[in-house]
Design a protein around this motif. Structure first.
Motif, short mmCIF file in Angstrom:
data_model
loop_
_atom_site.label_atom_id
_atom_site.label_comp_id
_atom_site.label_asym_id
_atom_site.label_seq_id
_atom_site.Cartn_x
_atom_site.Cartn_y
_atom_site.Cartn_z
N THR A 1 -44.96 -23.83 -24.84
CA THR A 1 -44.28 -24.52 -23.77
C THR A 1 -43.01 -23.85 -23.43
O THR A 1 -42.80 -23.68 -22.12
CB THR A 1 -44.06 -26.14 -24.18
N ILE A 2 -42.16 -23.33 -24.25
CA ILE A 2 -40.99 -22.68 -23.92
C ILE A 2 -41.38 -21.56 -23.17
O ILE A 2 -40.72 -21.14 -22.22
CB ILE A 2 -40.14 -22.50 -25.31
N ARG A 3 -42.31 -20.68 -23.80
CA ARG A 3 -42.26 -19.40 -22.96
C ARG A 3 -43.05 -19.76 -21.70
O ARG A 3 -42.59 -18.85 -20.59
CB ARG A 3 -43.58 -18.75 -23.91
N LYS A 4 -43.80 -20.64 -21.47
CA LYS A 4 -44.42 -20.97 -20.04
C LYS A 4 -43.19 -21.30 -19.14
O LYS A 4 -43.51 -21.07 -18.03
CB LYS A 4 -45.47 -22.21 -20.29
N LEU B 1 -34.99 -16.77 -27.40
CA LEU B 1 -35.85 -17.92 -27.27
C LEU B 1 -37.24 -17.95 -27.21
O LEU B 1 -38.05 -18.89 -27.88
CB LEU B 1 -35.13 -18.80 -25.94
N CYS B 2 -37.67 -17.06 -26.71
CA CYS B 2 -39.07 -16.73 -26.55
C CYS B 2 -39.81 -15.92 -27.84
O CYS B 2 -41.00 -15.88 -28.08
CB CYS B 2 -39.37 -16.13 -25.23
N VAL C 1 -40.22 -20.39 -19.18
CA VAL C 1 -39.32 -19.38 -18.89
C VAL C 1 -40.16 -18.37 -18.00
O VAL C 1 -39.77 -17.89 -16.82
CB VAL C 1 -38.97 -18.33 -20.16
N LEU C 2 -41.84 -18.20 -18.17
CA LEU C 2 -42.51 -17.28 -17.21
C LEU C 2 -42.46 -17.94 -15.85
O LEU C 2 -42.37 -17.28 -14.74
CB LEU C 2 -43.67 -17.08 -17.82
N ASN D 1 -35.04 -28.01 -13.42
CA ASN D 1 -35.34 -27.36 -14.96
C ASN D 1 -34.15 -26.44 -15.25
O ASN D 1 -33.79 -25.61 -14.43
CB ASN D 1 -36.42 -26.42 -14.30
N GLU D 2 -33.67 -26.77 -16.15
CA GLU D 2 -32.32 -25.83 -16.57
C GLU D 2 -32.70 -24.40 -16.96
O GLU D 2 -31.78 -23.23 -16.98
CB GLU D 2 -31.74 -26.54 -17.82
N ILE D 3 -33.82 -24.16 -17.57
CA ILE D 3 -34.23 -22.73 -17.76
C ILE D 3 -34.52 -22.19 -16.54
O ILE D 3 -34.09 -20.90 -16.43
CB ILE D 3 -35.81 -22.88 -18.75
#
Length: 872
Positions: A775-778, A756-757, A780-781, A710-712
């Motif tokens: 999905t993006i926020r999930k 991004l979020c 990152v979290l 996962n790159e994030i």
């Protein structure tokens, strides 16, 4: 001499004796100056040039104040000087010096002397025709208040310009002006064009008489009724004190009366103006003298009759002026003028009209000599689009490179100076034919290439025409997009400049041209724009960062994204005003209309409706359609265009290489990495399509090549968490300590993830977050959770540094506010709910419980985690 000229002006109310002395002094100085000017004609040769130059410079030194020819004229002296024919003598000196400049056989020292003489001559002409010398002179305003002096500054100013016009025109048409030094040619150009413009040749509007306020109302102007003060007599005690100092009793009594029985003021007058009191009788009792009449605004002092100078003893009681700085002029009899002011003005206008037709041609000839003259030559061209037509028709590929460059730049300058909104069809065709005719492919690069790019930018902007649309008309294209012809050649020229060691001005011009082209052409390779920054960051690029960001933004602004932005703008507007008039609506959203008119009109059709299609009064009102919709189910991510984007893939690849190089021990600067971070942060915080493109680029290209991880998570762990406690964080945890390179990278990465979020949609009644953003926020979290749970790191400094950086990231996510979101932004609340659902409170508490409280500087990460926990 300068000290004597200053004596013409007196700070206090002038006495009759002072008036007489001032008149005589001004007359004597005038005769002295004119005598020097007349004597100059008796000397020939090199000595004559020097003498004429010195005589002319000495006159300027006396006629102007301490600031020299750039300042104001000594009006008292100049009026006397002009009456006695001094201006004609000055112009004779100017003629002699101009004759010397036109001699072609001068060499060596004689040529230098002639050049110096011309400089002084042009200084004389330019200083006398400027409005500042007379019209904007505070001394002029004082003289106009003197009722006994018939003085019209406007008539004098016009007469001087009329007399100087032939000499200024001679300089304007001279052959040597084109090859003269810049400062010399600028004075000649300014002198002539100042007369041609004709500014400040109208008399100022009369000042209305003061009005008396009665019961809150202001009636018509009323005449000022003077109020006479009580009679003032000399105080015997003060007189005795002055006599004890050695002054005569009669003089002491008169000084006490004038000083209002103030001993100090009387003493100062006796010392500074002994001639005023020398005729006072020593033993005669002082006659009571009434004080000056006053009004409700200021003391009005009346002048004696101007028939001639008065005896000081008989006019002792008459004050002299109405202002603090008072001046005297020569009122000796002069012959009546042979021309009326109307005739002088008519003669000047006729001379201007005869010379006006040749101004543009001569101005374009002067352009070949010096680029610095362009701003001074603006008045030589008409103030409408015909000036642009003249320039376009005069540009030829066979001209000298300097002339082509100057004409191209002057085109842009005139378009801005004359506020031309758009080019007509003929000028647009001419402009594109100029771009096509000039050879851009020659080597070495011509000097006018940068000027051509500036010219092309102006043409492309001014050839974008927006049609007038009326309600009820048939639908059609609202905007006529600029005909960006020859864009491939222009882009190649821009890339050539960016690849060279060009100057900062050339770099800015190239980027500005690429900004305009990128607005309507999405095929620009962003790698070419980024290459100069990657090669070397220096001062030449310090002002190009914003232009680079604009090019990148245009790459993401496809029609779908623009439609989304326009709809968001309209929805945000109607959150404030439910119903509004159409004109007010367009005026408030004028920035959106100029951004893309067709997209704006399409968004209005989707989002708005007329309140009444046929209003009785003819005034249309508009309202939002959101009230008609029961639920908003549209996903802004679904209409954001393609997922992948070549510019974003390039930025992600460069981000991985730049951060790796910056975190290495051999790195010397983190500037390039900061640029990449700022570009990504700007676009992912502005466009939903950029968010999707960034995530897709991480999955495909990756920071360090394609990977399965996962790159994030890699960004959170390696970039946000790159800080080490012992090496980077202050021992006392205080702010203001100089950050290290790892702390800088961590802060940039944190800002990028916050952008991004962020939720940039403006639909205020949407209850759910778009699926892709969720999905993006999930992701990152989940990456933050992984760092909080990770205990495999053996080095405690690294582990505690990651906890500090994660605490800062959580705090930023909970407190960040979008600058473009509506008033009720629930992004932070939704993120807090998601963190609570994922048990962030427990995870942060467990992480804090696992630290060693005896470890050095452990207070720093604990405070960071507590701050984040407090906002949960």
């Amino acid at each position: 001499m300068v000290a004597f000229v200053r004596l013409l002006f007196f700070k206090r109310a002038p006495e009759p004796a002072h008036r007489t002395q001032a008149e005589n002094l001004a007359l004597k100085i005038t005769h002295l100056l004119i005598g020097h000017c007349e004597h100059s004609g008796t000397v020939d040769g090199p000595v004559g040039i020097c003498y004429n130059t010195i005589a002319l410079g000495a006159c300027l030194l006396q006629l102007f104040d301490d600031r020299g020819p750039d300042g104001h004229l000594h009006m008292v002296l100049f009026i006397t000087f002009e009456k006695k024919g001094g201006l004609a003598r000055l112009l004779e000196l100017v003629t002699s010096l101009l004759d010397n400049a036109e001699q072609k056989d001068l060499e060596g020292a004689d040529k230098v002397r002639a050049a110096g003489g011309v400089t002084v001559a042009l200084e004389t002409l330019s200083s006398l025709v400027r409005p500042k010398a007379i019209m904007a002179n505070p001394q002029t305003q004082v003289l106009q208040q003197r009722t006994e002096i018939k003085f019209s500054p406007t008539d004098m100013f016009i007469r001087i310009r009329r007399d100087i016009f032939p000499y200024a025109k001679r300089v304007w048409e001279s052959e040597w002006l084109q090859n003269a030094p810049v400062k010399v040619s600028q004075k000649g150009v300014k002198a002539f064009l100042a007369i041609m413009e004709g500014k400040d040749e109208k008399p100022p509007a009369p000042t209305p008489a003061p009005a008396t306020r009665v019961f809150g109302m202001i009636p018509a102007a009323q005449p000022i009724v003077p109020v006479v003060r009580a009679i003032v007599t000399a105080d015997p005690a003060g007189v005795d004190q002055l006599v004890d100092m050695g002054f005569a009793r009669g003089s002491a009594e008169q000084a006490m009366i004038r000083g209002r029985n103030n001993v100090a003021a009387a003493t100062e007058m006796l010392l500074s103006m002994p001639h005023v009191f020398e005729n006072a009788a020593a033993a005669a009792p002082a006659a009571p003298v009434p004080a000056e009449p006053i009004t409700t605004q200021e003391e009005l002092v009346l002048e004696p009759d101007a028939a001639g100078p008065s005896d000081t003893t008989t006019t002792e009681t008459a004050p002299a002026t109405t202002t603090d700085e008072n001046m005297e002029v020569d009122k000796s009899p002069t012959p009546p003028p042979t021309e009326t002011p109307e005739e002088v003005k008519k003669a000047l206008d006729e001379m201007r009209e005869r010379a006006r037709s040749e101004l543009p041609t001569r101005a374009m000839a002067l352009l070949a000599g010096e680029e610095a003259l362009m701003f001074d030559l603006i008045p030589a061209f008409p103030s409408d689009e015909s000036a642009l037509t003249l320039l376009l028709k005069s540009i030829s590929a066979d001209d000298a490179e300097n002339l082509i460059s100057n004409k191209l730049r002057l085109f842009s300058i005139l378009a801005v100076a004359h506020e031309i909104p758009e080019l007509n069809e003929d000028n647009t065709t001419l402009a594109y034919s100029v771009i096509k005719a000039l050879p851009l492919e020659t080597s070495p690069r011509p000097k006018w290439v940068t000027s051509l790019l500036c010219f092309a930018e102006t043409v492309m902007v001014l050839s974008i025409n927006v049609k007038t649309v009326k309600i009820g008309d048939e639908p059609e294209a609202i905007t006529e997009i600029a005909r960006i012809e020859e864009q491939d050649r222009l882009l190649a020229a821009c890339r050539g400049i960016l690849a060279e060691e060009a100057t900062q001005a050339d770099m800015i011009t190239a980027y500005r041209c690429m900004v305009v082209i990128s607005k309507y052409n999405s095929t620009i390779d962003f790698a070419d724009c980024l290459a100069p920054f990657k090669a070397k960051l220096d001062k030449r690029l310090s002002t190009c960062h914003q232009l680079l960001a604009m090019i990148l933004r245009h790459g993401f602004e496809d029609r779908a994204t623009l439609d989304e932005v326009m709809q968001s703008e309209i929805r945000t507007f109607f959150n404030r005003d439910k119903v509004t008039e159409v004109g007010h609506f367009v005026k408030q959203l004028r920035q959106a209309t100029s951004r893309h008119s067709d997209s704006f009109v399409d968004a209005i059709e989707k989002e708005c409706a007329l309140v009444d299609p046929k209003p009785v009064a003819g005034v249309y009102h508009i309202r939002s359609k959101l009230n008609e919709k029961k639920a908003v189910t549209s996903d802004p991510f679904s209409a954001s265009g393609p997922v992948s984007h070549p510019a974003m893939e390039l930025l992600v690849k460069e981000l991985g290489a730049a951060t790796k190089a910056t975190l290495s021990e051999e790195a010397t600067s983190e500037g390039y990495a900061g640029l990449i971070f700022s570009l990504i942060t700007e676009v992912v915080g502005s466009y939903n399509s950029a968010k999707k493109a960034f995530v897709e680029a991480l999955r495909g290209t990756g920071l360090n090549g394609p990977k399965s991880r996962n790159e994030i998570s890699q960004i959170v762990n390696d970039l946000v968490g790159c800080v080490e406690l012992g090496r980077d964080l202050a021992s006392d945890g205080q702010k203001g300590v100089k950050p290290t390179r790892r702390m800088i990278i961590s802060g940039w990465a944190t800002s990028m993830l916050v952008a991004l979020c962020s939720d940039i949609t403006t639909v205020s009644d949407a209850k759910t977050v778009p699926e892709d953003l969720t999905t993006i926020r999930k992701t990152v979290l989940d990456a933050i959770i992984k760092v909080l749970k990770d205990s495999s790191t053996q080095d405690a400094n690294v582990r505690y540094g990651k906890l500090w950086s994660v605490g800062e990231l959580v705090y930023r996510l909970l407190t960040a506010k979008s600058a473009i979101a509506p008033r009720h932004d629930d992004s932070s609340l939704l993120l807090a709910k998601a963190m609570v659902e994922k048990n962030f409170v427990g995870l942060i508490t467990d992480a804090m419980g696992g630290v060693d409280l005896n470890f050095p500087n452990i207070k720093v990460p604990l405070l960071s985690l507590l701050k984040a926990l407090d906002h949960l």
